[in-house]
Design an enzyme around this catalytic site. Structure first.
Site, PDB file in Angstrom:
ATOM      1  N   ASP A 198       0.865  -1.185   0.000  1.00 42.27           N
ATOM      2  CA  ASP A 198       0.000   0.000   0.000  1.00 42.27           C
ATOM      3  C   ASP A 198       0.897   1.229   0.000  1.00 42.27           C
ATOM      4  O   ASP A 198       1.936   1.243   0.667  1.00 42.27           O
ATOM      5  CB  ASP A 198      -0.912   0.010   1.230  1.00 42.27           C
ATOM      6  CG  ASP A 198      -2.059   0.998   1.107  1.00 42.27           C
ATOM      7  OD1 ASP A 198      -1.785   2.214   0.977  1.00 42.27           O
ATOM      8  OD2 ASP A 198      -3.221   0.572   1.150  1.00 42.27           O
ATOM      9  N   ASN A 207      -9.336   0.886  -7.062  1.00 40.63           N
ATOM     10  CA  ASN A 207      -9.539   1.483  -8.371  1.00 40.63           C
ATOM     11  C   ASN A 207      -9.448   0.427  -9.473  1.00 40.63           C
ATOM     12  O   ASN A 207      -8.786  -0.600  -9.344  1.00 40.63           O
ATOM     13  CB  ASN A 207      -8.561   2.635  -8.618  1.00 40.63           C
ATOM     14  CG  ASN A 207      -7.130   2.167  -8.759  1.00 40.63           C
ATOM     15  OD1 ASN A 207      -6.687   1.802  -9.849  1.00 40.63           O
ATOM     16  ND2 ASN A 207      -6.388   2.145  -7.654  1.00 40.63           N
ATOM     17  N   CYS A 253     -14.411   5.997  -2.184  1.00 39.51           N
ATOM     18  CA  CYS A 253     -15.086   6.293  -0.927  1.00 39.51           C
ATOM     19  C   CYS A 253     -15.075   7.795  -0.635  1.00 39.51           C
ATOM     20  O   CYS A 253     -16.006   8.334  -0.052  1.00 39.51           O
ATOM     21  CB  CYS A 253     -14.414   5.536   0.223  1.00 39.51           C
ATOM     22  SG  CYS A 253     -14.430   3.748   0.035  1.00 39.51           S
TER      23      CYS A 253
END
Length: 257
Positions: free
Chosen positions: A59, A128, A188
């Site tokens: 991440d 995404n 979000c």
């Protein structure tokens, strides 16, 4: 397994579908989780607690106050830290016997080429469309099972693309890039997300990952599970491989483009 592990995983071992042999297989397994957010958080927590021997988390983001509403692996004290660093700390507290490796970077084709050969399964908890397609292509190339999930607003979806076998559909068969597909802007931050929904889908991804690793039960391979969280209604769509798929079809190039 030592006596401590037998006790820690005793409730798994009591299940005849898992038993000691299955739990040992989990402790010897390695998985890649892409995304340490709303989906990656519950998935990682349950996979760590279940004793997956090596968990790699990729991440590029840092923990923000707005994340804490649903990204339950992070705490208020982690605000400003890399999500990978925060996730590693939490997972080590839950199960210090497993190995947690991190890659604080945006996932790329090169990242996947480096990591996929050494893992047994990939959990796609990204947010995404573009990243999901990159992951899909890499999993096809390396023949890795892909456990995919997505949430937005009150809607969630989860599926398994078992790309170890060429007759199974891939993510591109479901959402072709050249078709209407999804909108990369459905994040979000702009659309909102019902917090418990991320937990439901992320936990489902964890369950499917364990089933894939152990070869037990019936996975979501060939099925898309859809959840309407507002009405709490589940719906299943059967999936088939698209013979004309430009990514996994017989004429598709066997490399990441």
């Amino acid at each position: 397994m030592n006596d401590h592990q037998l006790l820690r995983y005793s409730r798994h071992i009591l299940l005849p579908q898992i038993d000691v042999r299955g739990q040992e297989r989990l402790t010897q397994s390695s998985i890649l989780i892409i995304g340490a957010g709303g989906l990656g958080s519950p998935a990682a927590l349950y996979l760590a607690a279940s004793g997956i021997g090596k968990i790699i988390i990729c991440d590029h983001d840092v923990v923000d106050l707005t994340n804490l509403q649903r990204q339950i692996i992070h705490t208020n004290d982690a605000i400003g830290l890399a999500k990978t660093q925060s996730a590693k700390k939490t997972l080590n507290q839950i199960n210090p016997e497993i190995e947690v490796l991190t890659r604080h970077e945006r996932v790329t084709e090169n990242t996947l080429l480096d990591l996929l050969p050494s893992v047994d399964a990939v959990v796609d908890a990204s947010d995404n469309f573009t990243t999901r397609h990159t992951i899909n292509r890499a999993c096809i190339l390396h023949k890795k099972p892909l456990i995919s999930g997505a949430v937005v607003r009150f809607e969630g979806q989860v599926s398994v693309f078992d790309l170890r076998y060429s007759h199974n559909p891939c993510y591109h068969c479901l959402f072709p890039l050249e078709g209407e597909g999804e909108d990369d802007n459905l994040h979000c931050a702009t659309m909102g997300v019902f917090a418990p929904l991320a937990g439901i889908i992320g936990c489902t991804q964890a369950a499917e990952t364990i089933k894939v690793l152990l070869g037990i039960g019936e996975t979501l391979n060939g099925r898309l599970l859809l959840l309407d969280g507002l009405g709490m209604k589940w719906r299943t769509i059967n999936l088939k491989k698209d013979p004309a798929c430009t990514v996994c079809g017989s004429t598709a190039p066997r490399k990441i483009n």
